[in-house]
Design a protein around this motif. Structure first.
Motif, PDB file in Angstrom:
ATOM      1  N   THR A 141     -17.068  26.666 -31.017  1.00 32.78           N
ATOM      2  CA  THR A 141     -17.964  27.818 -31.009  1.00 32.78           C
ATOM      3  C   THR A 141     -18.585  27.992 -29.635  1.00 32.78           C
ATOM      4  N   THR A 142     -18.965  29.219 -29.320  1.00 31.72           N
ATOM      5  CA  THR A 142     -19.633  29.536 -28.060  1.00 31.72           C
ATOM      6  C   THR A 142     -20.964  30.211 -28.373  1.00 31.72           C
ATOM      7  N   THR A 143     -22.016  29.747 -27.718  1.00 35.16           N
ATOM      8  CA  THR A 143     -23.357  30.288 -27.956  1.00 35.16           C
ATOM      9  C   THR A 143     -24.006  30.653 -26.625  1.00 35.16           C
ATOM     10  N   GLU A 144     -24.959  31.580 -26.705  1.00 40.01           N
ATOM     11  CA  GLU A 144     -25.696  32.006 -25.516  1.00 40.01           C
ATOM     12  C   GLU A 144     -27.190  31.890 -25.772  1.00 40.01           C
ATOM     13  N   ALA A 145     -27.936  31.691 -24.698  1.00 41.22           N
ATOM     14  CA  ALA A 145     -29.396  31.657 -24.791  1.00 41.22           C
ATOM     15  C   ALA A 145     -29.974  32.038 -23.443  1.00 41.22           C
ATOM     16  N   SER A 146     -31.159  32.614 -23.454  1.00 37.99           N
ATOM     17  CA  SER A 146     -31.800  33.028 -22.204  1.00 37.99           C
ATOM     18  C   SER A 146     -33.311  33.045 -22.380  1.00 37.99           C
ATOM     19  N   VAL A 147     -34.018  33.002 -21.272  1.00 35.95           N
ATOM     20  CA  VAL A 147     -35.468  33.129 -21.260  1.00 35.95           C
ATOM     21  C   VAL A 147     -35.851  33.852 -19.976  1.00 35.95           C
ATOM     22  N   THR A 148     -36.880  34.673 -20.062  1.00 34.91           N
ATOM     23  CA  THR A 148     -37.312  35.473 -18.924  1.00 34.91           C
ATOM     24  C   THR A 148     -38.744  35.116 -18.532  1.00 34.91           C
ATOM     25  N   GLY A 149     -38.957  35.008 -17.233  1.00 35.25           N
ATOM     26  CA  GLY A 149     -40.308  34.872 -16.713  1.00 35.25           C
ATOM     27  C   GLY A 149     -40.886  33.482 -16.733  1.00 35.25           C
ATOM     28  N   ALA A 150     -40.038  32.448 -16.901  1.00 34.34           N
ATOM     29  CA  ALA A 150     -40.557  31.080 -16.929  1.00 34.34           C
ATOM     30  C   ALA A 150     -40.982  30.635 -15.533  1.00 34.34           C
ATOM     31  N   ASN A 151     -42.064  29.884 -15.466  1.00 40.15           N
ATOM     32  CA  ASN A 151     -42.537  29.392 -14.177  1.00 40.15           C
ATOM     33  C   ASN A 151     -41.726  28.202 -13.676  1.00 40.15           C
ATOM     34  N   LEU A 152     -41.330  27.306 -14.583  1.00 39.81           N
ATOM     35  CA  LEU A 152     -40.618  26.094 -14.202  1.00 39.81           C
ATOM     36  C   LEU A 152     -39.149  26.203 -14.625  1.00 39.81           C
ATOM     37  N   TRP A 153     -38.270  26.234 -13.637  1.00 39.71           N
ATOM     38  CA  TRP A 153     -36.854  26.395 -13.974  1.00 39.71           C
ATOM     39  C   TRP A 153     -36.320  25.192 -14.761  1.00 39.71           C
ATOM     40  N   GLN A 154     -36.867  23.992 -14.533  1.00 43.66           N
ATOM     41  CA  GLN A 154     -36.411  22.819 -15.272  1.00 43.66           C
ATOM     42  C   GLN A 154     -36.668  22.972 -16.773  1.00 43.66           C
ATOM     43  N   GLU A 155     -37.890  23.399 -17.115  1.00 43.40           N
ATOM     44  CA  GLU A 155     -38.215  23.598 -18.534  1.00 43.40           C
ATOM     45  C   GLU A 155     -37.439  24.777 -19.106  1.00 43.40           C
ATOM     46  N   ALA A 156     -37.195  25.789 -18.282  1.00 44.79           N
ATOM     47  CA  ALA A 156     -36.441  26.950 -18.749  1.00 44.79           C
ATOM     48  C   ALA A 156     -35.039  26.546 -19.178  1.00 44.79           C
ATOM     49  N   TYR A 157     -34.344  25.810 -18.322  1.00 44.04           N
ATOM     50  CA  TYR A 157     -32.979  25.412 -18.662  1.00 44.04           C
ATOM     51  C   TYR A 157     -32.952  24.423 -19.833  1.00 44.04           C
ATOM     52  N   THR A 158     -33.882  23.493 -19.879  1.00 44.08           N
ATOM     53  CA  THR A 158     -33.933  22.575 -21.026  1.00 44.08           C
ATOM     54  C   THR A 158     -34.099  23.353 -22.321  1.00 44.08           C
ATOM     55  N   SER A 159     -34.976  24.342 -22.307  1.00 43.00           N
ATOM     56  CA  SER A 159     -35.262  25.122 -23.511  1.00 43.00           C
ATOM     57  C   SER A 159     -34.049  25.918 -23.982  1.00 43.00           C
ATOM     58  N   ILE A 160     -33.383  26.611 -23.071  1.00 41.59           N
ATOM     59  CA  ILE A 160     -32.273  27.467 -23.510  1.00 41.59           C
ATOM     60  C   ILE A 160     -31.011  26.639 -23.800  1.00 41.59           C
ATOM     61  N   TYR A 161     -30.839  25.522 -23.111  1.00 48.75           N
ATOM     62  CA  TYR A 161     -29.732  24.638 -23.492  1.00 48.75           C
ATOM     63  C   TYR A 161     -29.973  24.070 -24.888  1.00 48.75           C
ATOM     64  N   ALA A 162     -31.204  23.673 -25.182  1.00 51.61           N
ATOM     65  CA  ALA A 162     -31.518  23.149 -26.512  1.00 51.61           C
ATOM     66  C   ALA A 162     -31.275  24.208 -27.580  1.00 51.61           C
ATOM     67  N   GLU A 163     -31.627  25.447 -27.291  1.00 50.24           N
ATOM     68  CA  GLU A 163     -31.393  26.534 -28.246  1.00 50.24           C
ATOM     69  C   GLU A 163     -29.902  26.723 -28.500  1.00 50.24           C
ATOM     70  N   ALA A 164     -29.108  26.749 -27.435  1.00 50.02           N
ATOM     71  CA  ALA A 164     -27.669  26.941 -27.586  1.00 50.02           C
ATOM     72  C   ALA A 164     -27.025  25.773 -28.336  1.00 50.02           C
ATOM     73  N   LEU A 165     -27.465  24.557 -28.048  1.00 47.47           N
ATOM     74  CA  LEU A 165     -26.891  23.387 -28.706  1.00 47.47           C
ATOM     75  C   LEU A 165     -27.285  23.319 -30.178  1.00 47.47           C
TER      76      LEU A 165
END
Length: 408
Positions: free
Chosen positions: A136-160
Motif C-alpha cells: 500500500t502507498t499512503t500520503e501525509a502532510s502538515v503545513t506551518g510547522a515551526n520544527l521540521w524534525q517534529e513535522a516529519y516525525t508526525s507525518i511519517y507516523a501518520e502514513a505508517l
C-alpha cells in the motif's frame, strides 16, 4: 477579506506540531477492524534502506535556501508506531524475530510557498519466504510547522499508522495467523538476500583471526548494524556470524566457516603487554572501496597507556589509520596483537574546541580488556610470540588480518 488575511498570516507564522509519543495519538482515516486485539502476536520487522535514511530534501527561492534530512525521523516514526500494533516489532537485524517484514520506502518534500511538509510512503509486506502479501502507498502532510524534525516525525507516523491499519484489516479478512504465537523458525536468522534482493556492501572494516577455528576479533561498530557479514580471505568471501559483542568495549567476535593458515598471538598477562614508547604497527584495509585488495601496514609507537580522558580500556598510538582500519590489530615486533583499533581523534572537534588540529592520535582497546572480553565470552586464544623481528611479525600479520564486509 480581513479575516482571510488574518488566517493566512497565522498560517505563515507557523504552528507547533505536538511531539508524537505513541501511535494512539496519531489520527488516520482508516478504522481498525473491531475483531482485532492489539498488539497482535505476529512478530514484525521493518526495513528502511540506507538511501531513505540518508535522503536530503533541499531547495531555494529568491530569498532563502533550505536542506532537511528526514530519514532519521522516518525511522523514529517506525520505532514509535509498530510496537503499538505488534507484540514483537523492531528494525530488521541479524537476530530480529519476525513473521512479516515490511519494506518501507518514501518520497519527502517541502513547499516553501505554504510551508508544507509532505511524505509519500510505500509499505510492502513480505512473509519469511520473500512473498509479498500486501502492499500500500499512503500520503501525509502538515503545513506551518515551526520544527521540521517534529513535522516529519508526525507525518511519517501518520502514513505508517494508516498503512498498518490497512495491512491488519486485510490480514484479518483472510483469517490469517496474526494471533498465532511466535515459532522457533521465526526466531532464526532469515535469508536476507531472498528478502531484500542482492545486497551490496554498505561498509567495510578489518578483523584478525585469533584461533584455528576461524574465529576473529574486530570492533563492534564495524558489525553491529550489519544484516549480513562476510570475511574476505585469500580473495574469497566467507559468511561470518556474530559470536559475542560488547558495545561498551567496542569489541566483537565473529565465526567464519574456514580454517586460517595463521592467527594472532595475544599476550597472556599484563607483563607481556606494551610499554609507553614501544614500537608497534597496524595492519588493515583502509579505504577499502578504493584501495588495493591487500592489507596495508603503518608504523608508530605507543603514545599513552590510557585513552581519551584517561579511559582505562584504551591505549593511544601514533601509527596512521584511516576509515576501514577499525577492528584491525595493533601489533608489537614479536607478532603479538596488543590492541584492537577502534577510533581516531576527531579533527573537526579538535579544531572547534582548541583552534588547532592533531596528527596520528589514534586509539585501540588494550590487550588486558581484549583478554577480559574473550575470557568472558568463552572464546579461545593463545600466546605464542615470535622472535623479535619486524619482518617476521609483519609477514604473519598480513596472513591473519582480513577485510570485513558489512551488508545493510
Amino acid at each position: 477579506m480581513r479575516y482571510l488575511i488574518i488566517a493566512l498570516a497565522l498560517l505563515l507564522a507557523g504552528c507547533e506540531v505536538a511531539p508524537v509519543k505513541d501511535a494512539a495519538s496519531v489520527q488516520v482515516s482508516t478504522k481498525l477492524d473491531s475483531s482485532l486485539t492489539l498488539p497482535v502476536a505476529a512478530p514484525l520487522a521493518y526495513y528502511i534502506s540506507r538511501e531513505d535514511l540518508q535522503r536530503e530534501v533541499n531547495g531555494a527561492d529568491g530569498y532563502s535556501r533550505w536542506k532537511f534530512y528526514p530519514g532519521p525521523f522516518f525511522k523514529k516514526a517506525a520505532d514509535i508506531v509498530y510496537p503499538d500494533f505488534f507484540s514483537v516489532a523492531g528494525p530488521l537485524a541479524e537476530d530480529q524475530s519476525f513473521r512479516y517484514l515490511v519494506k518501507l520506502s518514501s518520497e519527502a518534500g517541502y513547499s516553501n510557498l505554504w510551508g508544507t511538509y509532505k511524505v509519500t510512503v510505500t509499505a510492502s509486506y513480505l512473509d519469511r519466504q520473500g512473498n509479498e502479501v500486501f502492499k500500500t502507498t499512503t500520503e501525509a502532510s502538515v503545513t506551518g510547522a515551526n520544527l521540521w524534525q517534529e513535522a516529519y516525525t508526525s507525518i511519517y507516523a501518520e502514513a505508517l499508522k494508516e498503512s498498518t491499519h490497512r495491512f491488519l484489516n486485510h490480514m484479518a479478512g483472510l483469517n490469517s495467523d496474526l494471533q498465532q504465537p511466535i515459532s522457533d523458525e521465526e526466531r532464526q536468522t532469515a535469508d536476507f538476500d531472498k528478502l531484500l534482493g542482492e545486497m551490496k556492501p554498505a561498509g567495510n572494516g578489518t578483523g584478525f583471526f585469533i584461533n584455528s577455528s576461524g574465529q576473529l576479533l574486530t570492533a563492534a561498530h564495524v558489525v553491529n548494524e550489519c544484516l549480513k557479514t562476510e570475511v574476505r580471505y585469500n580473495g574469497q568471501n566467507y559468511p561470518a556470524n556474530r559470536v559475542a559483542l560488547s558495545r561498551v568495549l567496542d569489541l566483537a567476535v565473529l565465526q567464519a566457516d574456514l580454517q586460517p593458515a595463521r592467527f594472532a598471538s595475544i599476550p597472556a598477562n599484563a607483563s607481556d603487554d606494551v610499554a609507553l614508547g614501544q614500537s608497534v604497527f597496524v595492519t588493515g584495509y583502509p579505504l577499502g572501496s578504493i584501495m588495493a585488495d591487500y592489507p596495508s601496514l603503518t608504523m608508530g609507537n605507543i603514545s599513552s597507556l590510557g585513552g581519551l580522558k584517561g579511559a582505562l580500556a584504551n591505549l593511544q598510538f601514533s601509527a596512521p589509520v584511516q576509515p576501514g582500519n577499525s577492528g584491525g590489530p595493533l601489533i608489537d615486533y614479536r607478532g603479538n596483537a596488543v590492541g584492537v583499533v577502534t577510533s581516531s581523534l576527531n579533527q573537526s572537534m579538535m579544531l572547534a574546541k582548541t583552534g588547532t588540529t592533531s596528527q596520528n592520535v589514534n586509539f585501540a582497546v588494550s590487550a588486558e580488556y581484549m583478554r577480559r572480553f574473550l575470557d568472558h565470552s568463552h572464546v579461545q586464544y593463545r600466546y605464542k610470540p615470535l622472535k623479535k623481528s619486524l619482518e617476521a611479525a609483519s609477514d604473519a600479520a598480513v596472513k591473519f588480518t582480513v577485510q570485513i564486509l558489512c551488508y545493510q
